[in-house]
Design a protein around this motif. Sequence first.
Motif, mmCIF file in Angstrom:
data_model
loop_
_atom_site.group_PDB
_atom_site.id
_atom_site.type_symbol
_atom_site.label_atom_id
_atom_site.label_comp_id
_atom_site.label_asym_id
_atom_site.label_seq_id
_atom_site.Cartn_x
_atom_site.Cartn_y
_atom_site.Cartn_z
ATOM 1 N N HIS A 20 0.769 -7.028 -17.071
ATOM 2 C CA HIS A 20 0.613 -7.247 -18.512
ATOM 3 C C HIS A 20 1.974 -7.616 -19.076
ATOM 4 O O HIS A 20 2.911 -6.823 -19.013
ATOM 5 N N GLY A 21 2.105 -8.810 -19.613
ATOM 6 C CA GLY A 21 3.354 -9.223 -20.224
ATOM 7 C C GLY A 21 4.471 -9.502 -19.231
ATOM 8 O O GLY A 21 5.641 -9.509 -19.609
ATOM 9 N N VAL A 22 4.137 -9.724 -17.973
ATOM 10 C CA VAL A 22 5.140 -10.053 -16.948
ATOM 11 C C VAL A 22 4.969 -11.518 -16.588
ATOM 12 O O VAL A 22 3.882 -11.924 -16.158
ATOM 13 N N PRO A 23 6.023 -12.326 -16.744
ATOM 14 C CA PRO A 23 5.914 -13.748 -16.386
ATOM 15 C C PRO A 23 5.553 -13.928 -14.911
ATOM 16 O O PRO A 23 5.950 -13.113 -14.059
ATOM 17 N N ALA A 24 4.825 -14.970 -14.607
ATOM 18 C CA ALA A 24 4.358 -15.222 -13.237
ATOM 19 C C ALA A 24 5.511 -15.298 -12.238
ATOM 20 O O ALA A 24 5.381 -14.832 -11.106
ATOM 21 N N GLU A 25 6.635 -15.849 -12.656
ATOM 22 C CA GLU A 25 7.764 -15.995 -11.728
ATOM 23 C C GLU A 25 8.423 -14.658 -11.383
ATOM 24 O O GLU A 25 9.133 -14.557 -10.381
ATOM 25 N N GLU A 26 8.182 -13.622 -12.167
ATOM 26 C CA GLU A 26 8.755 -12.299 -11.883
ATOM 27 C C GLU A 26 7.808 -11.401 -11.084
ATOM 28 O O GLU A 26 8.225 -10.364 -10.568
ATOM 29 N N ARG A 27 6.567 -11.776 -10.954
ATOM 30 C CA ARG A 27 5.584 -10.909 -10.305
ATOM 31 C C ARG A 27 5.880 -10.697 -8.825
ATOM 32 O O ARG A 27 5.723 -9.594 -8.316
ATOM 33 N N LEU A 28 6.310 -11.730 -8.137
ATOM 34 C CA LEU A 28 6.644 -11.594 -6.721
ATOM 35 C C LEU A 28 7.781 -10.596 -6.530
ATOM 36 O O LEU A 28 7.745 -9.759 -5.618
ATOM 37 N N HIS A 29 8.769 -10.662 -7.415
ATOM 38 C CA HIS A 29 9.881 -9.704 -7.360
ATOM 39 C C HIS A 29 9.365 -8.281 -7.504
ATOM 40 O O HIS A 29 9.758 -7.390 -6.742
ATOM 41 N N TRP A 30 8.481 -8.045 -8.473
ATOM 42 C CA TRP A 30 7.961 -6.702 -8.698
ATOM 43 C C TRP A 30 7.118 -6.230 -7.522
ATOM 44 O O TRP A 30 7.206 -5.069 -7.108
ATOM 45 N N ARG A 31 6.294 -7.116 -6.977
ATOM 46 C CA ARG A 31 5.482 -6.740 -5.813
ATOM 47 C C ARG A 31 6.369 -6.265 -4.671
ATOM 48 O O ARG A 31 6.162 -5.192 -4.114
ATOM 49 N N SER A 32 7.325 -7.082 -4.313
ATOM 50 C CA SER A 32 8.177 -6.743 -3.165
ATOM 51 C C SER A 32 9.034 -5.509 -3.452
ATOM 52 O O SER A 32 9.217 -4.663 -2.581
ATOM 53 N N PHE A 33 9.541 -5.381 -4.688
ATOM 54 C CA PHE A 33 10.347 -4.223 -5.030
ATOM 55 C C PHE A 33 9.544 -2.932 -4.930
ATOM 56 O O PHE A 33 9.999 -1.940 -4.360
ATOM 57 N N LEU A 34 8.335 -2.928 -5.485
ATOM 58 C CA LEU A 34 7.516 -1.721 -5.482
ATOM 59 C C LEU A 34 7.083 -1.331 -4.073
ATOM 60 O O LEU A 34 7.119 -0.153 -3.707
ATOM 61 N N VAL A 35 6.700 -2.306 -3.265
ATOM 62 C CA VAL A 35 6.280 -2.013 -1.899
ATOM 63 C C VAL A 35 7.460 -1.456 -1.094
ATOM 64 O O VAL A 35 7.313 -0.494 -0.341
ATOM 65 N N LYS A 36 8.640 -2.024 -1.292
ATOM 66 C CA LYS A 36 9.829 -1.522 -0.593
ATOM 67 C C LYS A 36 10.163 -0.105 -1.059
ATOM 68 O O LYS A 36 10.499 0.770 -0.254
ATOM 69 N N LEU A 37 10.069 0.132 -2.346
ATOM 70 C CA LEU A 37 10.321 1.456 -2.906
ATOM 71 C C LEU A 37 9.364 2.489 -2.308
ATOM 72 O O LEU A 37 9.776 3.589 -1.906
ATOM 73 N N GLY A 38 8.102 2.139 -2.216
ATOM 74 C CA GLY A 38 7.115 3.041 -1.639
ATOM 75 C C GLY A 38 7.321 3.267 -0.153
ATOM 76 O O GLY A 38 7.170 4.380 0.348
ATOM 77 N N ALA A 39 7.681 2.218 0.570
ATOM 78 C CA ALA A 39 7.911 2.350 2.012
ATOM 79 C C ALA A 39 9.053 3.319 2.294
ATOM 80 O O ALA A 39 9.007 4.082 3.255
ATOM 81 N N GLU A 40 10.071 3.308 1.444
ATOM 82 C CA GLU A 40 11.226 4.177 1.645
ATOM 83 C C GLU A 40 10.934 5.623 1.264
ATOM 84 O O GLU A 40 11.440 6.542 1.893
ATOM 85 N N ASN A 41 10.135 5.844 0.242
ATOM 86 C CA ASN A 41 9.993 7.186 -0.325
ATOM 87 C C ASN A 41 8.668 7.884 -0.073
ATOM 88 O O ASN A 41 8.591 9.099 -0.206
ATOM 89 N N LEU A 42 7.609 7.152 0.237
ATOM 90 C CA LEU A 42 6.299 7.783 0.348
ATOM 91 C C LEU A 42 5.954 8.249 1.762
ATOM 92 O O LEU A 42 4.914 8.859 1.969
ATOM 93 N N LYS A 43 6.801 7.972 2.722
ATOM 94 C CA LYS A 43 6.548 8.449 4.092
ATOM 95 C C LYS A 43 6.610 9.971 4.093
ATOM 96 O O LYS A 43 7.589 10.566 3.684
#
Length: 147
Positions: A20-43
């Motif tokens: 919501h309110g995130v430009p299309a060009e920034e969505r890939l950044h958010w996807r990869s950032f969140l997945v990396k964040l979860g991979a590091e901390n949710l194990k």
Amino acid sequence: MILAVLFANTDGNILIERFHGVPAEERLHWRSFLVKLGAENLKGAKNEELFVASHKSVYIVYTILGDVCIYVVGKDEYDELALGEVIYAITSAVKDVCKSPITERHFLDRYGKVCLCLDEIVWKGYLENTDKDRVGRLIKLRPPIEP
């Protein structure tokens, strides 16, 4: 405003995303950032144990529910406390819809109902409903309260 709600499996594949309110060009950044964040901390994390992060003046609250990781990103009035309420509403609804131990398969089998729940909880970037019984009635196309 709630900028994003993402569901991913433990391998980092996105299952559902709402921006919501995130430009299309920034969505890939958010996807990869969140997945990396979860991979590091949710194990090794326990089910529904909340984690909090901050990035680029936004707040991130995330958790794991069975085989599914859930991320909620917000800014302004949606700080970590408000996002905690949002993620609690989402996890409650997903648990009600999936009913059994939440695996990726059960989650994807109930994909449509999970999407309906998500749409009833977060509408256009704002928290709409937090009561799981009300959300349950709304996704069944019943009145939100008993007459």
